[in-house]
Scaffold this motif. Structure first.
Motif, short mmCIF file in Angstrom:
data_model
loop_
_atom_site.label_atom_id
_atom_site.label_comp_id
_atom_site.label_asym_id
_atom_site.label_seq_id
_atom_site.Cartn_x
_atom_site.Cartn_y
_atom_site.Cartn_z
N GLU A 160 0.76 -1.22 -0.04
CA GLU A 160 0.12 -0.12 -0.09
C GLU A 160 0.83 1.36 -0.12
N CYS A 216 -10.00 2.53 -4.17
CA CYS A 216 -8.69 1.88 -3.66
C CYS A 216 -8.27 2.53 -2.20
N ALA A 227 -7.81 0.46 1.05
CA ALA A 227 -6.44 0.50 1.85
C ALA A 227 -6.72 0.81 3.53
#
Length: 278
Positions: free
Chosen positions: A102, A120, A124
């Protein structure tokens, strides 16, 4: 004294049990979220409607990241459900690796494309929440510390080794050209003569993007369809053929395939490193 130790151990077991329960809920939510996104992608749409999401789809051609997300969240859920000590150590390792990765994904969006995919970032957020919950309950703190260090290192590295990508205005078809390329001039002239609105970008201004997409010749046409799909054509003949369909239909051309990226064979193109061609 012995009673205090027993109470302390009991309290720790209850605390770990509660954390494990929360991890089960969060990982299940992650599975549902990524499955929903995969289903919507197959229907030609997405949870996320931002430009950042479109950019991510350009690079994730086969929707690999979403399938990987299903695998990760499912693994975390199963390991937490079984509560086997070895599996819990493996859970810590997987989450640490995810946090490190990440660092690259967030850095890529922040420093390179300067656009964020909200979907996204949500995924995360789930990964980071699972990581810190695991870190609190884990007996092997070293694994977690490696994950935190790796995340910070990759985030800084993507900033220091910066290859900025300018955002393309995909409201209209984009033509990427080079000044000395006759095929580029022919395509742009054809679009203007037929009153087709286009945006043009000189190849040197978007060179990192072109290399990442693995094109070595121009002209290139890039067009967004269905909000999250990107249609790409390379070569004068193919671009003109596409423009002709747009003229006939007087509407956006939408391909039937479910692929995000559509490379075509070249027909009248100049190599980027040799633009003076006939």
């Amino acid at each position: 004294m012995e009673n205090m130790r027993i109470k302390s151990n009991t309290s720790q077991k209850i605390s770990r049990s509660v954390i494990n329960y929360i991890i089960l809920i969060v990982s299940l939510a992650g599975i549902i979220l990524t499955l929903t996104e995969i289903y919507l992608n197959l229907k030609g749409t997405s949870i996320c409607k931002t430009e950042g999401c479109t950019v991510v789809h350009i690079f994730d051609i086969h929707n690999t990241l979403n399938y990987l997300g299903i695998f990760i969240f499912s693994s975390i859920f199963i390991f937490s459900l079984l509560k086997n000590q070895r599996l819990l150590i493996l859970r810590s390792l997987i989450l640490s690796i995810c946090v490190i990765v990440e660092g690259y994904f967030i850095g890529f969006q922040a420093w390179y494309v300067k656009e964020f995919c909200h979907f996204c970032l949500t995924v995360a957020g789930f990964i980071f929440l699972l990581f810190f919950l695991d870190f609190l309950s884990s007996k092997h703190k070293t694994i977690g510390l490696v994950g935190i260090t790796g995340f910070i290192s990759l985030l800084i590295s993507t900033y220091l080794v910066n290859m900025p990508l300018i955002s393309l205005n995909l409201k209209y078809p984009v033509i990427i050209y080079q000044k000395n390329c006759p095929h580029c001039k022919a395509v742009i002239k054809y679009a203007k003569e037929n009153q087709i609105k286009i945006n043009t970008y000189e190849v040197k201004k978007v060179y990192p993007l072109i290399k990442i997409l693995k094109f070595d010749s121009i002209p290139i046409l890039i067009y967004k369809v269905n909000n999250n799909k990107i249609f790409v054509i390379n070569g004068e003949k193919e671009i003109k053929d596409w423009l002709k369909t747009k003229i006939r239909r007087k509407a956006s051309f939408i391909p039937n395939s479910s692929e995000i990226l559509f490379p075509f064979e070249e027909g009248g193109a100049c190599r980027i490193d040799q633009p003076n061609c006939e």
